[in-house]
Write an enzyme that holds these catalytic residues in place. Structure first.
Site, short mmCIF file in Angstrom:
data_model
loop_
_atom_site.label_atom_id
_atom_site.label_comp_id
_atom_site.label_asym_id
_atom_site.label_seq_id
_atom_site.Cartn_x
_atom_site.Cartn_y
_atom_site.Cartn_z
N LYS A 9 72.86 32.23 53.73
CA LYS A 9 73.40 31.31 54.73
C LYS A 9 74.25 30.21 54.08
O LYS A 9 74.23 30.05 52.84
CB LYS A 9 72.23 30.70 55.53
N TYR A 49 72.85 36.69 66.64
CA TYR A 49 71.60 36.03 66.99
C TYR A 49 71.21 36.24 68.46
O TYR A 49 70.40 35.47 69.00
CB TYR A 49 71.69 34.53 66.66
N ASN A 112 67.67 27.72 56.23
CA ASN A 112 66.57 28.24 55.41
C ASN A 112 67.06 29.29 54.40
O ASN A 112 66.40 30.28 54.15
CB ASN A 112 65.44 28.77 56.30
N HIS A 115 68.81 35.07 55.47
CA HIS A 115 68.30 35.88 56.58
C HIS A 115 68.10 37.29 56.06
O HIS A 115 68.87 37.75 55.22
CB HIS A 115 69.33 35.89 57.72
N GLU A 126 72.53 44.53 63.26
CA GLU A 126 73.14 43.41 62.55
C GLU A 126 74.25 43.87 61.59
O GLU A 126 75.30 43.22 61.50
CB GLU A 126 72.06 42.65 61.75
#
Ligand code: CMP
Length: 131
Positions: A9, A49, A112, A115, A126
């Site tokens: 990310k 998402y 975070n 992913h 995805e």
């Protein structure tokens, strides 16, 4: 052999963790099958998402993931989906075990670091959005 998708990310890229993170997966035995450095468009991020579209954090999640470049990688190896999820650690970085990627490099929930697909179906959905 199984494939899975990881996305480092914006915070992971900004913290210059790309090499460190990929090195962990390679040392564990995974092979890099495909890799792409890019910035999500809003439309792409909303699609990515989609399973979280009803959650109240959806707009902040999309806003964050489109904020800067990410690195998407398809990893290949035995039981890749399960093992890669173990290696990234709990979604909540402040609860992620030391030794996991989030446990070692993250402290927040939205940003975070990384992913990873949580199932074969997620991987297929995805990875088609990115590659
Ligand atoms: P990721 O693995 O990218 O999948 C969905 C993301 O939603 C997750 O990592 C977190 O970054 C984010 N997320 C999950 N739960 C919450 C929450 N309660 N509040 C804000 N963000 C969340």
């Amino acid at each position: 052999m199984e494939q899975t998708l990881i996305v480092i990310k914006p915070d992971g890229v900004q913290k210059k963790l790309v090499g460190t993170i990929l090195s962990r997966f390679e040392k564990r035995g995974f092979t890099i099958h495909s890799m792409k450095v890019f910035q999500f468009t809003k439309e792409q991020a909303e699609k990515f998402y989609l399973p979280h579209s009803e959650k109240k954090f959806f707009s902040s999640l999309v806003k964050f993931i489109i904020s800067d470049k990410v690195v998407a990688v398809i990893l290949e190896g035995s039981t890749a989906i399960k093992v890669v999820r173990q290696m990234i650690g709990s979604t909540k970085s402040d609860e992620a075990a030391p030794g996991t990627i989030r446990g070692d490099f993250g402290l927040n929930l939205t940003d975070n670091v990384i992913h990873a697909s949580d199932s074969k179906e997620s991987f297929e959905r995805e990875s088609k959005i990115i590659f």
